[in-house]
Design a protein around this motif. Structure first.
Motif, PDB file in Angstrom:
ATOM      1  N   GLU A 169      -3.276  10.852 -11.737  1.00 31.30           N
ATOM      2  CA  GLU A 169      -4.268   9.820 -12.042  1.00 31.30           C
ATOM      3  C   GLU A 169      -4.061   8.591 -11.161  1.00 31.30           C
ATOM      4  OE1 GLU A 169      -3.922   9.029 -16.162  1.00 31.30           O
ATOM      5  OE2 GLU A 169      -4.676  11.008 -16.799  1.00 31.30           O
ATOM      6  N   ASP A 170      -2.801   8.197 -10.970  1.00 29.68           N
ATOM      7  CA  ASP A 170      -2.512   7.042 -10.115  1.00 29.68           C
ATOM      8  C   ASP A 170      -2.932   7.312  -8.673  1.00 29.68           C
ATOM      9  OD1 ASP A 170      -1.430   5.743 -12.299  1.00 29.68           O
ATOM     10  OD2 ASP A 170       0.600   6.481 -11.900  1.00 29.68           O
ATOM     11  N   VAL A 171      -2.683   8.535  -8.199  1.00 27.19           N
ATOM     12  CA  VAL A 171      -3.035   8.879  -6.809  1.00 27.19           C
ATOM     13  C   VAL A 171      -4.553   8.848  -6.610  1.00 27.19           C
ATOM     14  CG1 VAL A 171      -2.965  10.717  -5.088  1.00 27.19           C
ATOM     15  CG2 VAL A 171      -0.937  10.218  -6.430  1.00 27.19           C
ATOM     16  N   GLU A 172      -5.312   9.315  -7.602  1.00 25.33           N
ATOM     17  CA  GLU A 172      -6.782   9.286  -7.492  1.00 25.33           C
ATOM     18  C   GLU A 172      -7.300   7.851  -7.441  1.00 25.33           C
ATOM     19  OE1 GLU A 172      -8.325  11.518 -10.698  1.00 25.33           O
ATOM     20  OE2 GLU A 172      -7.682  13.483  -9.912  1.00 25.33           O
ATOM     21  N   ILE A 173      -6.741   6.975  -8.268  1.00 25.34           N
ATOM     22  CA  ILE A 173      -7.161   5.567  -8.257  1.00 25.34           C
ATOM     23  C   ILE A 173      -6.830   4.915  -6.918  1.00 25.34           C
ATOM     24  CG2 ILE A 173      -6.761   3.314  -9.313  1.00 25.34           C
ATOM     25  CD1 ILE A 173      -6.250   4.831 -11.968  1.00 25.34           C
ATOM     26  N   LEU A 174      -5.614   5.176  -6.419  1.00 28.00           N
ATOM     27  CA  LEU A 174      -5.198   4.595  -5.133  1.00 28.00           C
ATOM     28  C   LEU A 174      -6.038   5.140  -3.979  1.00 28.00           C
ATOM     29  CD1 LEU A 174      -1.311   4.694  -5.582  1.00 28.00           C
ATOM     30  CD2 LEU A 174      -2.789   2.686  -5.688  1.00 28.00           C
ATOM     31  N   CYS A 214       2.963   4.538   2.180  1.00 24.85           N
ATOM     32  CA  CYS A 214       1.531   4.612   2.503  1.00 24.85           C
ATOM     33  C   CYS A 214       0.722   4.000   1.367  1.00 24.85           C
ATOM     34  CB  CYS A 214       1.124   6.061   2.764  1.00 24.85           C
ATOM     35  SG  CYS A 214       1.243   7.118   1.308  1.00 24.85           S
ATOM     36  N   GLU A 215      -0.590   4.052   1.518  1.00 26.92           N
ATOM     37  CA  GLU A 215      -1.479   3.473   0.518  1.00 26.92           C
ATOM     38  C   GLU A 215      -1.592   4.329  -0.737  1.00 26.92           C
ATOM     39  OE1 GLU A 215      -4.780   1.007   2.970  1.00 26.92           O
ATOM     40  OE2 GLU A 215      -4.712   3.154   3.407  1.00 26.92           O
ATOM     41  N   LEU A 216      -1.024   5.551  -0.707  1.00 28.67           N
ATOM     42  CA  LEU A 216      -0.992   6.411  -1.885  1.00 28.67           C
ATOM     43  C   LEU A 216       0.357   6.364  -2.594  1.00 28.67           C
ATOM     44  CD1 LEU A 216      -2.880   9.556  -0.547  1.00 28.67           C
ATOM     45  CD2 LEU A 216      -3.805   7.566  -1.739  1.00 28.67           C
ATOM     46  N   GLY A 217       1.309   5.574  -2.090  1.00 24.65           N
ATOM     47  CA  GLY A 217       2.594   5.387  -2.755  1.00 24.65           C
ATOM     48  C   GLY A 217       3.672   6.369  -2.362  1.00 24.65           C
ATOM     49  N   ARG A 218       3.545   7.071  -1.242  1.00 17.71           N
ATOM     50  CA  ARG A 218       4.583   8.011  -0.812  1.00 17.71           C
ATOM     51  C   ARG A 218       5.559   7.319   0.126  1.00 17.71           C
ATOM     52  NH1 ARG A 218       0.064  12.593   0.582  1.00 17.71           N
ATOM     53  NH2 ARG A 218      -0.486  13.127  -1.574  1.00 17.71           N
ATOM     54  N   LEU A 219       6.812   7.777   0.085  1.00 16.92           N
ATOM     55  CA  LEU A 219       7.882   7.162   0.863  1.00 16.92           C
ATOM     56  C   LEU A 219       8.128   7.964   2.136  1.00 16.92           C
ATOM     57  CD1 LEU A 219      10.356   6.389  -2.056  1.00 16.92           C
ATOM     58  CD2 LEU A 219       8.811   4.780  -0.937  1.00 16.92           C
TER      59      LEU A 219
END
Length: 307
Positions: free
Chosen positions: A177-182, A51-56
């Protein structure tokens, strides 16, 4: 308090202190995030999407989740931001040649190495087991390690050659932090797409409204000249002339096409003076081709030679 048999109780057995906070095993957490689907909690198997948040996720699980429209559907926090299949990207992963799979650990008599990953980075060769940061490109779905993107800086994908920007790079299983930016990038991207769709709809509606009055009523230039040009389906343009009255004196209907009388009448070849007698004798209109009444047949049905 008992103490039969000379047992001496200790302080921690008699006095209960505050409970210790249970710590999550880091190895187990990495395995759950990198080897299992975030939606169905099953083992990851191809096709794998992110997804756009980086989850598989497993693609089958995402499709089943989107197709399930029952009122008893339990809301899933891990997939609440996924509204359609366009919100996920299918990953182009590279297999690890050193990975033997789950065949060796079926009996349970061998050591199961949790750090051995099924996929690797095609540039550096790092294993995608959670020990190293990995990213994927939203345009093409190719997966690389963050080290490879930093060491080999390029504006084109190292694997397929598709151009990309910094906004297209999404970190897989990043920290908070990465999830908030994404998440901010995802909201901005979706808002931008909505505004583009609205602007396109407004342009199409304006174009349609401009075409309707031009088709219904002629403009001032058409009324003065009295001529109109119509494009046919084959691409040819025909000129239509609107006349006030017909030749018979009856008023012509506006918009009706009046055929102009042909200036040249049909002439037979026998009457033409330019042709020779030998050329004229070929045709049935020549005097030699005509038969007399005695030569005519008495059949009821006339043949082609009956004149």
């Amino acid at each position: 308090m008992g103490c039969d048999g000379g047992t001496i109780p200790k302080r921690h057995e008699l006095v209960k202190g505050p409970r210790k906070v249970e710590k999550v095993d880091k190895v187990a957490e990495l395995v759950a995030r990198w080897f299992y689907c975030a939606l169905s909690q099953e083992k990851l198997r191809r096709p794998i999407v992110a997804c756009e948040l980086g989850r598989l996720y497993n693609k089958d699980a995402i499709i089943e989740y989107l197709l399930d429209k029952s009122p008893d559907k339990t809301p899933m926090e891990s997939a609440s931001h996924i509204k359609s299949i366009k919100n996920v990207t299918e990953l182009q992963l590279v297999d690890n040649p050193a990975w033997c799979g789950d065949k060796e650990s079926i009996k349970g008599d061998k050591y199961d190495d949790l750090q051995a990953a099924r996929f690797i980075c095609p540039v550096v060769g790092l294993e995608m087991n959670g020990r190293h940061r990995f990213c994927f490109l939203r345009n093409c779905g190719c997966v690389f390690s963050e080290r490879a993107l930093k060491e080999i800086k390029a504006e084109v994908c190292h694997k397929c050659g598709v151009p990309f920007q910094e906004e297209d790079v999404i970190v897989l299983n990043g920290n908070k932090e990465d999830v908030e930016i994404l998440k901010k990038r995802m909201e901005e991207r979706r808002l931008k797409s909505k505004l583009e769709k609205k602007s396109k709809k407004g342009k199409t509606a304006a174009a349609a409204s401009q075409q309707e009055p031009s088709a219904d009523s002629p403009g001032p230039s058409k009324a003065k000249s009295g001529k109109d040009c119509v494009n046919s389906s084959s691409g040819e343009s025909r000129q239509i002339i609107f006349t006030k009255s017909s030749e018979n004196g009856n008023p012509a209907v506006p918009g009706k096409v009046n055929k102009a009388p042909s200036s040249s009448t049909k002439r037979s070849i026998a009457d033409s003076e330019d042709k020779s007698e030998a050329y004229k004798s070929i045709f049935t209109t020549h005097s030699s081709a005509k038969r007399s009444k005695e030569e005519c047949s008495n059949w009821v049905t006339h043949t082609a030679y009956y004149f």
